[in-house]
Design a protein around this motif. Structure first.
Motif, short mmCIF file in Angstrom:
data_model
loop_
_atom_site.label_atom_id
_atom_site.label_comp_id
_atom_site.label_asym_id
_atom_site.label_seq_id
_atom_site.Cartn_x
_atom_site.Cartn_y
_atom_site.Cartn_z
N GLY A 76 39.13 30.52 48.26
CA GLY A 76 37.88 30.01 47.74
C GLY A 76 36.85 29.67 48.79
N SER A 77 37.08 30.10 50.02
CA SER A 77 36.17 29.79 51.12
C SER A 77 34.93 30.67 51.06
CB SER A 77 36.88 29.99 52.46
OG SER A 77 37.32 31.33 52.59
N VAL A 78 33.98 30.37 51.92
CA VAL A 78 32.75 31.15 52.00
C VAL A 78 33.08 32.54 52.53
CG1 VAL A 78 30.50 31.32 53.13
CG2 VAL A 78 31.36 29.09 52.39
N PRO A 79 32.52 33.61 51.95
CA PRO A 79 32.78 34.96 52.45
C PRO A 79 32.48 35.06 53.94
CG PRO A 79 31.60 35.06 50.37
CD PRO A 79 31.63 33.62 50.77
N SER A 80 33.39 35.66 54.69
CA SER A 80 33.24 35.69 56.14
C SER A 80 33.28 37.09 56.74
CB SER A 80 34.33 34.84 56.80
OG SER A 80 35.62 35.32 56.43
N THR A 81 33.82 38.06 56.00
CA THR A 81 33.89 39.43 56.53
C THR A 81 32.79 40.27 55.88
OG1 THR A 81 35.33 40.30 54.78
CG2 THR A 81 36.39 39.14 56.62
N PRO A 82 32.43 41.40 56.50
CA PRO A 82 31.39 42.25 55.89
C PRO A 82 31.70 42.65 54.46
CG PRO A 82 31.75 42.92 58.15
CD PRO A 82 32.80 41.87 57.84
N LEU A 83 32.96 42.99 54.17
CA LEU A 83 33.32 43.38 52.81
C LEU A 83 33.15 42.22 51.85
CD1 LEU A 83 34.55 45.76 51.10
CD2 LEU A 83 36.75 44.58 51.39
N GLN A 84 33.58 41.04 52.24
CA GLN A 84 33.44 39.87 51.38
C GLN A 84 31.98 39.51 51.16
OE1 GLN A 84 35.79 36.85 53.32
NE2 GLN A 84 37.74 37.70 52.61
N MET A 85 31.18 39.62 52.22
CA MET A 85 29.76 39.30 52.09
C MET A 85 29.05 40.33 51.20
SD MET A 85 28.70 37.81 55.86
CE MET A 85 29.44 39.14 56.83
N LEU A 86 29.41 41.59 51.35
CA LEU A 86 28.80 42.63 50.51
C LEU A 86 29.17 42.40 49.05
CD1 LEU A 86 27.26 45.28 50.15
CD2 LEU A 86 29.38 46.50 50.65
N TYR A 87 30.41 42.05 48.80
CA TYR A 87 30.85 41.78 47.42
C TYR A 87 30.07 40.62 46.82
CZ TYR A 87 33.77 40.17 43.57
OH TYR A 87 34.21 39.76 42.34
N ALA A 88 29.88 39.56 47.60
CA ALA A 88 29.13 38.40 47.11
C ALA A 88 27.69 38.78 46.79
CB ALA A 88 29.18 37.28 48.14
N LYS A 89 27.07 39.61 47.64
CA LYS A 89 25.71 40.07 47.38
C LYS A 89 25.65 40.94 46.14
CE LYS A 89 23.59 38.26 50.99
NZ LYS A 89 22.48 37.28 50.83
N ALA A 90 26.67 41.76 45.94
CA ALA A 90 26.73 42.60 44.74
C ALA A 90 26.81 41.74 43.49
CB ALA A 90 27.92 43.55 44.82
N GLN A 91 27.60 40.68 43.52
CA GLN A 91 27.71 39.80 42.37
C GLN A 91 26.36 39.20 41.98
OE1 GLN A 91 31.00 37.08 43.47
NE2 GLN A 91 31.94 37.78 41.57
#
Length: 317
Positions: A293-308
């Motif tokens: 449940g932490s803040v997205p930290s990797t490029p893939l996690q950040m991209l997924y969060a932006k997509a959401q």
């Protein structure tokens, strides 16, 4: 014998990954036509930004620099502060971004013994019933020909037709889907190599496919894998619209069956592809969502969060 040089056209096979429609999306950035802009005879298309260097551009820049600058006094360097991780990632070229995402998705991935990394993926063996479905499906060739041709190069358009995907409103979503689809290709090609199932035309020349038989194994179907992944990801992001998810699933199944109609796959190829595509999406989402449940930290996690963020709540149908 010079006519043999025409065989160099075979290098066009590298464009097979474009069947998802991914390669055409680069035009959205307004930078389409890069290959032509380096042509020194095509002045209307010249644009140095993002294009390959040419002697014409280099000479023009040389004379421009000489015309606007005299002696350049170097007074030291002021290094700008490092950008935040997301900005740093998005500043990279599209190809570099893709490589970083691919590395993240494939890290720690293993097919496993006998190719059974994903449960339910095993070749049951070909039977006469498999060829019988191909024979019967051929009756639909006249009706499905345009779909079959279009889907060789572009599948994602068929899913995007279910929504207004114009402009840049779903850029991050499509970038995330692109990354998952590249993983689909890697995994599917490895599975095809492991199982090495012959295509219908290799078993029965009477099939006479209406498109060229691909030069790799039949099992599982790559179109089934990728179409399933696209449908599953659209359903995931647009979770409130059950009707759109249902239609996306129907499109995925139709795309896969069109390959049987074309004469290059069996329905059992598709069945395995559906299972594999769904499993790859589950794996990719596991990588994209921080488990703690932490803040997205990797490029893939950040991209997924932006997509959401591109998917505001919509009422279901």
């Amino acid at each position: 014998m010079t006519g043999r040089t025409g065989r160099t056209g075979r290098t066009g096979r590298t464009g097979r990954t474009g069947r998802t429609g991914r390669t055409g999306r680069t035009g959205r950035t307004g930078r389409s036509g890069l290959a032509d802009r380096g042509d020194p005879t095509s002045f209307a298309e010249l644009d140095h930004t993002g294009a390959a260097s040419t002697t014409l551009i280099s000479d023009a820049l040389l004379s421009t620099r000489g015309g606007i600058l005299g002696y350049w006094q170097v007074n030291g360097i002021t290094q700008p502060p490092l950008p935040d991780p997301w900005t740093s990632f998005r500043r990279l070229g599209e190809g570099v971004q893709s490589e970083i995402l691919d590395f993240e998705l494939i890290s720690g991935f293993s097919i496993g013994e006998n190719g059974n990394y994903f449960s339910g993926i095993s070749d049951p063996g070909l039977t006469a019933a498999d060829l019988e479905t191909v024979r019967k499906a051929a009756d639909l060739r006249d009706d499905r020909l345009e779909e079959i041709y279009a889907q060789q190069k572009d599948m994602i358009t068929f899913f995007a037709s279910l929504m207004d995907a114009s402009g840049a409103r779903y850029d991050h979503t499509l970038d995330f889907i692109d990354a998952v689809l590249r993983l689909c290709v890697i995994v599917d090609m490895k599975m095809k190599h492991i199982f090495s199932r012959p295509r219908p035309a290799e078993i029965a020349p009477e099939v006479i496919p209406i498109i060229q038989t691909p030069g790799h194994g039949s099992f599982p179907s790559g179109h089934a894998v990728e179409a399933t992944a696209i449908a599953a990801l659209f359903a995931h992001f647009d979770a409130t619209n059950t009707r759109r998810a249902e239609l996306a699933d129907r499109i995925a199944k139709r795309i896969a069956y069109n390959r049987v109609v074309a004469g290059v796959h069996y329905e059992s190829d598709n069945a395995a592809g559906f299972t594999l595509g769904a499993a790859i999406v589950e794996y990719a989402l596991g990588k994209a969502v921080p488990t703690d449940g932490s803040v997205p930290s990797t490029p893939l996690q950040m991209l997924y969060a932006k997509a959401q963020e591109e998917w505001p709540s919509r009422p279901g149908s």
